[in-house]
Design a protein around this motif. Structure first.
Motif, mmCIF file in Angstrom:
data_model
loop_
_atom_site.group_PDB
_atom_site.id
_atom_site.type_symbol
_atom_site.label_atom_id
_atom_site.label_comp_id
_atom_site.label_asym_id
_atom_site.label_seq_id
_atom_site.Cartn_x
_atom_site.Cartn_y
_atom_site.Cartn_z
ATOM 1 N N ALA A 174 -55.905 27.096 -33.656
ATOM 2 C CA ALA A 174 -55.931 25.765 -33.741
ATOM 3 C C ALA A 174 -55.010 25.397 -34.970
ATOM 4 C CB ALA A 174 -57.843 25.282 -34.443
ATOM 5 N N ILE A 175 -55.416 26.053 -35.911
ATOM 6 C CA ILE A 175 -54.609 25.810 -36.942
ATOM 7 C C ILE A 175 -51.919 25.231 -36.876
ATOM 8 C CG2 ILE A 175 -53.836 27.710 -38.130
ATOM 9 C CD1 ILE A 175 -54.340 24.213 -39.726
ATOM 10 N N PHE A 176 -52.339 26.225 -35.227
ATOM 11 C CA PHE A 176 -51.264 26.548 -35.489
ATOM 12 C C PHE A 176 -50.229 25.334 -34.653
ATOM 13 C CE2 PHE A 176 -47.478 27.684 -31.773
ATOM 14 C CZ PHE A 176 -46.723 27.834 -33.003
ATOM 15 N N ILE A 177 -51.945 24.634 -33.805
ATOM 16 C CA ILE A 177 -51.130 23.655 -32.990
ATOM 17 C C ILE A 177 -51.446 22.733 -33.600
ATOM 18 C CG2 ILE A 177 -52.638 21.985 -31.497
ATOM 19 C CD1 ILE A 177 -53.583 24.720 -29.825
ATOM 20 N N ALA A 178 -52.014 22.603 -34.879
ATOM 21 C CA ALA A 178 -52.267 21.355 -36.011
ATOM 22 C C ALA A 178 -50.761 21.420 -37.209
ATOM 23 C CB ALA A 178 -53.533 21.886 -36.575
ATOM 24 N N ALA A 179 -50.660 21.908 -36.868
ATOM 25 C CA ALA A 179 -49.420 22.343 -37.726
ATOM 26 C C ALA A 179 -48.295 22.302 -36.875
ATOM 27 C CB ALA A 179 -48.869 23.903 -38.644
ATOM 28 N N VAL A 180 -48.012 22.197 -35.519
ATOM 29 C CA VAL A 180 -47.183 21.966 -35.293
ATOM 30 C C VAL A 180 -47.156 20.237 -34.802
ATOM 31 C CG1 VAL A 180 -45.762 22.393 -32.557
ATOM 32 C CG2 VAL A 180 -46.382 24.085 -34.147
ATOM 33 N N SER A 181 -47.826 19.946 -34.276
ATOM 34 C CA SER A 181 -47.880 18.426 -33.683
ATOM 35 C C SER A 181 -47.568 17.738 -35.221
ATOM 36 C CB SER A 181 -49.538 18.462 -33.197
ATOM 37 O OG SER A 181 -49.930 19.250 -32.130
ATOM 38 N N ALA A 182 -48.885 17.819 -36.179
ATOM 39 C CA ALA A 182 -48.385 17.088 -37.742
ATOM 40 C C ALA A 182 -46.817 17.229 -37.535
ATOM 41 C CB ALA A 182 -48.805 17.650 -38.189
ATOM 42 N N ALA A 183 -45.764 18.740 -37.532
ATOM 43 C CA ALA A 183 -44.627 18.544 -37.979
ATOM 44 C C ALA A 183 -43.621 17.459 -36.793
ATOM 45 C CB ALA A 183 -43.902 19.945 -37.964
ATOM 46 N N LEU A 184 -44.098 17.405 -35.920
ATOM 47 C CA LEU A 184 -43.466 16.867 -35.008
ATOM 48 C C LEU A 184 -43.956 14.984 -34.564
ATOM 49 C CD1 LEU A 184 -44.252 18.179 -31.834
ATOM 50 C CD2 LEU A 184 -42.188 18.089 -32.590
ATOM 51 N N ALA A 185 -44.743 15.261 -35.314
ATOM 52 C CA ALA A 185 -45.467 13.677 -35.734
ATOM 53 C C ALA A 185 -44.559 12.844 -37.044
ATOM 54 C CB ALA A 185 -47.245 13.340 -36.136
ATOM 55 N N LEU A 186 -44.668 13.848 -37.805
ATOM 56 C CA LEU A 186 -44.410 13.263 -39.102
ATOM 57 C C LEU A 186 -41.745 13.061 -38.913
ATOM 58 C CD1 LEU A 186 -46.272 16.015 -41.478
ATOM 59 C CD2 LEU A 186 -45.966 12.841 -41.573
ATOM 60 N N VAL A 187 -41.682 14.263 -38.371
ATOM 61 C CA VAL A 187 -40.161 13.838 -37.793
ATOM 62 C C VAL A 187 -39.826 12.769 -37.426
ATOM 63 C CG1 VAL A 187 -38.598 14.452 -36.405
ATOM 64 C CG2 VAL A 187 -39.780 15.988 -37.883
ATOM 65 N N LEU A 188 -41.122 12.612 -36.137
ATOM 66 C CA LEU A 188 -40.837 11.067 -35.377
ATOM 67 C C LEU A 188 -40.758 9.827 -35.488
ATOM 68 C CD1 LEU A 188 -42.984 12.407 -31.998
ATOM 69 C CD2 LEU A 188 -40.129 11.838 -32.460
ATOM 70 N N THR A 189 -41.726 10.259 -37.231
ATOM 71 C CA THR A 189 -41.934 8.405 -37.790
ATOM 72 C C THR A 189 -41.337 8.420 -38.658
ATOM 73 O OG1 THR A 189 -43.924 10.066 -38.802
ATOM 74 C CG2 THR A 189 -44.060 8.095 -37.144
ATOM 75 N N ARG A 190 -40.073 9.469 -39.087
ATOM 76 C CA ARG A 190 -39.461 9.746 -40.182
ATOM 77 C C ARG A 190 -40.473 9.815 -41.860
ATOM 78 N NH1 ARG A 190 -34.094 6.141 -38.898
ATOM 79 N NH2 ARG A 190 -33.929 6.596 -36.739
ATOM 80 N N ARG A 191 -41.463 10.513 -41.749
ATOM 81 C CA ARG A 191 -42.713 10.471 -42.756
ATOM 82 C C ARG A 191 -41.636 12.091 -43.443
ATOM 83 N NH1 ARG A 191 -45.104 6.354 -43.734
ATOM 84 N NH2 ARG A 191 -46.760 7.528 -44.914
ATOM 85 N N ALA A 192 -41.265 12.803 -42.857
ATOM 86 C CA ALA A 192 -40.724 13.833 -43.439
ATOM 87 C C ALA A 192 -39.302 14.029 -42.470
ATOM 88 C CB ALA A 192 -41.995 14.807 -42.438
ATOM 89 N N PRO A 193 -38.404 15.018 -44.068
ATOM 90 C CA PRO A 193 -37.124 15.547 -42.981
ATOM 91 C C PRO A 193 -37.367 16.749 -41.789
ATOM 92 C CG PRO A 193 -37.298 16.445 -45.563
ATOM 93 C CD PRO A 193 -38.779 15.062 -45.208
ATOM 94 N N TRP A 194 -36.726 17.057 -41.315
ATOM 95 C CA TRP A 194 -36.587 18.594 -40.681
ATOM 96 C C TRP A 194 -36.850 19.710 -41.456
ATOM 97 C CZ3 TRP A 194 -33.654 22.276 -40.464
ATOM 98 C CH2 TRP A 194 -32.736 22.542 -41.048
#
Length: 249
Positions: A174-194
């Motif tokens: 669950a935490i792996f899925i959460a981390a990957v999904s969150a990372a993709l969402a943040l990058v797509l919205t430019r809220r976090a550098p890659w």
């Protein structure tokens, strides 16, 4: 990330302080003891550093209880922090990923609360009670052997055990899925550098492997680094926006 004082304080509490606490205590969370010498035989006494068990040291069953008492609220705080990272993201692919991250974070919180309660606090207290009753004579040698056999069986129970069980693996994935999904969402919205997003994925992977040492300390260190990178990036973006606004006026 919110800019109000309460938002900033919550960010630092959930994604900076809580990971630091988790890194600190999980350095003393041993691993690889189930088969040799066995769960009860290892956890019932203090243990010095041994490379095969990864932890810097283990201070006995009272520490096992204390460790998981501290870990429970820290995991809760980290879950709140991950959820809040997704707060401004709605709609589109990024919004769907953000909701997947939220749901997986909630599942992680539930599974790990159960895991730490059963395999941490409950197990530790049971070990202490068996040792106390055996020492005082309230439990015969045969009764103690039966209790130890039961606790060892509980540790490897396929549903609620401390390793390889539904609650253990469920929380880890669950935490792996959460981390990957969150990372993709943040990058797509430019809220976090890659690079920060990659650190977040690394955090999820390490905790998916294990939260005991060394994976737990490595994983939560990666979460701490990702959070600070996101904070610094967000601060730099706001500074540039204020400078641009000042020039325009």
């Amino acid at each position: 990330m919110g800019h109000r004082l309460s938002d900033r304080l919550l960010f630092w509490l959930t994604l900076v302080i809580a990971p630091i606490v988790l890194v600190s205590i999980q350095l003393f969370h041993p691993a690889n003891f189930t088969r040799d010498p066995g769960m009860f035989a290892f956890l019932c006494v203090e243990q010095p550093y041994k490379p095969e068990h990864m932890a810097l040291a283990y201070f006995g069953p009272r520490w096992w209880v204390t460790l998981h008492v501290i870990q429970l609220p820290m995991i809760g705080l980290v879950s709140v922090g991950l959820w809040r990272l997704m707060a401004p993201i709605e709609g589109g692919v990024a919004g769907g990923l953000a909701w997947l991250a939220r749901i997986a974070t909630f599942a992680f919180l539930i599974f790990y609360t159960a895991l730490d309660s059963i395999g941490g606090i409950g197990l530790g207290r049971s070990i202490l009670n068996v040792e106390s009753m055996r020492t005082s004579g309230a439990m015969t040698a045969d009764e103690a052997a039966g209790a130890i056999k039961l606790l060892n069986a509980d540790w490897v129970d396929p549903l609620t055990g401390g390793i390889g069980s539904v609650i253990s693996l469920g929380g880890s994935w669950a935490i792996f899925i959460a981390a990957v999904s969150a990372a993709l969402a943040l990058v797509l919205t430019r809220r976090a550098p890659w690079p920060a997003a990659l650190l977040l994925v690394g955090f999820g992977w390490e905790i998916q492997v294990a939260h005991a040492s060394p994976h737990g300390p490595i994983g939560f260190s990666l979460l701490l680094a990702a959070a600070l990178w996101i904070w610094a990036s967000d601060r730099a973006t706001r500074t540039r926006a204020m400078d641009t606004a000042a020039i325009a006026t």
